[in-house]
Enzyme design. Structure first.
Site, PDB file in Angstrom:
ATOM      1  N   ASP A 115      -1.205 -14.448  26.242  1.00 15.86           N
ATOM      2  CA  ASP A 115      -0.669 -14.931  27.512  1.00 15.86           C
ATOM      3  C   ASP A 115      -0.610 -13.835  28.573  1.00 15.86           C
ATOM      4  O   ASP A 115      -0.399 -12.663  28.269  1.00 15.86           O
ATOM      5  CB  ASP A 115       0.744 -15.489  27.318  1.00 15.86           C
ATOM      6  CG  ASP A 115       0.757 -16.733  26.461  1.00 15.86           C
ATOM      7  OD1 ASP A 115      -0.294 -17.388  26.369  1.00 15.86           O
ATOM      8  OD2 ASP A 115       1.821 -17.050  25.892  1.00 15.86           O
ATOM      9  N   LYS A 116      -0.747 -14.238  29.813  1.00 15.85           N
ATOM     10  CA  LYS A 116      -0.673 -13.296  30.928  1.00 15.85           C
ATOM     11  C   LYS A 116       0.651 -12.551  30.923  1.00 15.85           C
ATOM     12  O   LYS A 116       0.700 -11.357  31.244  1.00 15.85           O
ATOM     13  CB  LYS A 116      -0.853 -14.043  32.260  1.00 15.85           C
ATOM     14  CG  LYS A 116      -0.866 -13.135  33.483  1.00 15.85           C
ATOM     15  CD  LYS A 116      -1.151 -13.934  34.750  1.00 15.85           C
ATOM     16  CE  LYS A 116      -1.227 -13.005  35.971  1.00 15.85           C
ATOM     17  NZ  LYS A 116      -1.547 -13.757  37.212  1.00 15.85           N
TER      18      LYS A 116
END
Length: 327
Positions: A115-116
């Site tokens: 995930d970012k």
């Protein structure tokens, strides 16, 4: 590390591979774009214009737009300590994409995603065979994380996370989890649902503050600095090969599934001529035992979700109960 060796996935010289994979491994383009170029007549094999779905063997002469294409046998497999804010995509339109951040110099792509908002270990390679073997959910390869949440961890929370949590219309597989301090825990997963750990925590009323992946299978992040990368060692490659030797390596791309496709070819006038590619490979049908197992699994998941909802409703009723004479 400079050459692909027997330490990593061995392939027979006589093995046939898809032409789109050959072009991708050679760094020409992605498999999806390769199919477009093949359909447009830009690729030949042994002097003959290739068709979508063509398979080739080692030693055959391939050209792309008139220029010979040579397979690059040098393997790239790196471990990268991804910072928060970097997106695990090869799409250059995203200004925070992982490829531009690394600026490696060779065409590589991430194995899976992180995930970012998360940081930690992610592997990148130029070998699609490794990617498919590691990513297949059925292969159940371990990934380890250190997670900090916004509230004090309870034994009920740990037991619930370990047993399986109803998210995304399914129930997560049982996992290994232990508390490191009052707000931090270590968790080992064998699946990779979308934002899985965050969704699991939210189910119990917890919010993830920080999430860091520290291990993928036998490869650990170690002392790799944030934003840095290193080559995977020969010892790690040996261990990786042992773990994935029996894994299913069926391609994970939608484009590579054997279904009817419509590819647009541009002619010299700029008009688009639709070309139908309908070659299909027979897909083995599920036998009765497999169907029964699938139905049993679905029933078990539905039962777990129903029990979880029932428990939540009971807890809600107990909380809302007010004895007579009190306000």
């Amino acid at each position: 590390m400079a050459k692909r060796t027997k330490q990593l996935i061995e392939q027979e010289q006589t093995e046939e591979i898809r032409l789109n994979r050959f072009l991708s491994d050679a760094g020409v383009c992605s498999r999806r774009d390769a199919d477009k170029y093949i359909a447009a007549g830009d690729v030949t094999v042994d002097g003959v214009t290739a068709l979508v779905g063509t398979k080739i063997k080692a030693g055959q002469a391939v050209t792309f737009k008139g220029k010979p294409v040579k397979s690059d046998n040098s393997l790239v497999l790196i471990a990268f300590n991804k910072p928060r804010g970097i997106v695990c995509t090869t799409d250059k339109r995203d200004k925070d994409n992982i490829i531009d951040y690394l600026n490696y110099g060779k065409r590589i792509y991430p194995i899976g995603r992180l995930d970012k908002d998360s940081e930690g270990l992610i592997l990148l390679t130029n070998d699609g065979n490794i990617v498919n073997k590691i990513l297949r959910a059925g292969n159940k390869h371990e990934k380890e994380y250190i997670v900090t949440v916004n509230k004090t961890i309870t034994s009920e929370f740990l037991k619930g996370m370990a047993a399986g949590v109803p998210i995304l219309d399914t129930v997560t597989l049982p996992c290994t989890i232990k508390a490191l301090d009052k707000n931090t825990f270590q968790i080992i997963l064998t699946q990779g649902l979308n934002r899985q750990i965050r969704r699991m925590c939210e189910h119990f009323g917890f919010k993830v503050v920080t999430l860091k992946r520290i291990r993928i299978m036998n490869i650990s992040i170690g002392h790799l600095q944030l934003g840095g990368y290193r080559n995977v060692t020969a010892k790690e490659i040996g261990g990786l090969n042992d773990l994935i030797k029996d894994s299913d390596n069926t391609p994970n791309e939608v484009w590579d599934t054997e279904i009817s496709k419509k590819i647009v070819r541009l002619n010299s006038n700029g008009r688009s001529n639709k070309v139908d590619y309908t070659k299909k490979t027979a897909v083995p049908k599920k036998n009765d035992n497999t169907k029964k197992a699938d139905n049993t699994k679905k029933a078990d998941n539905a039962k777990k979700i129903a029990n979880t909802k029932k428990t939540g409703q009971q807890q809600s009723k107990r909380k809302s109960y007010t004895p007579k004479g009190r306000k």
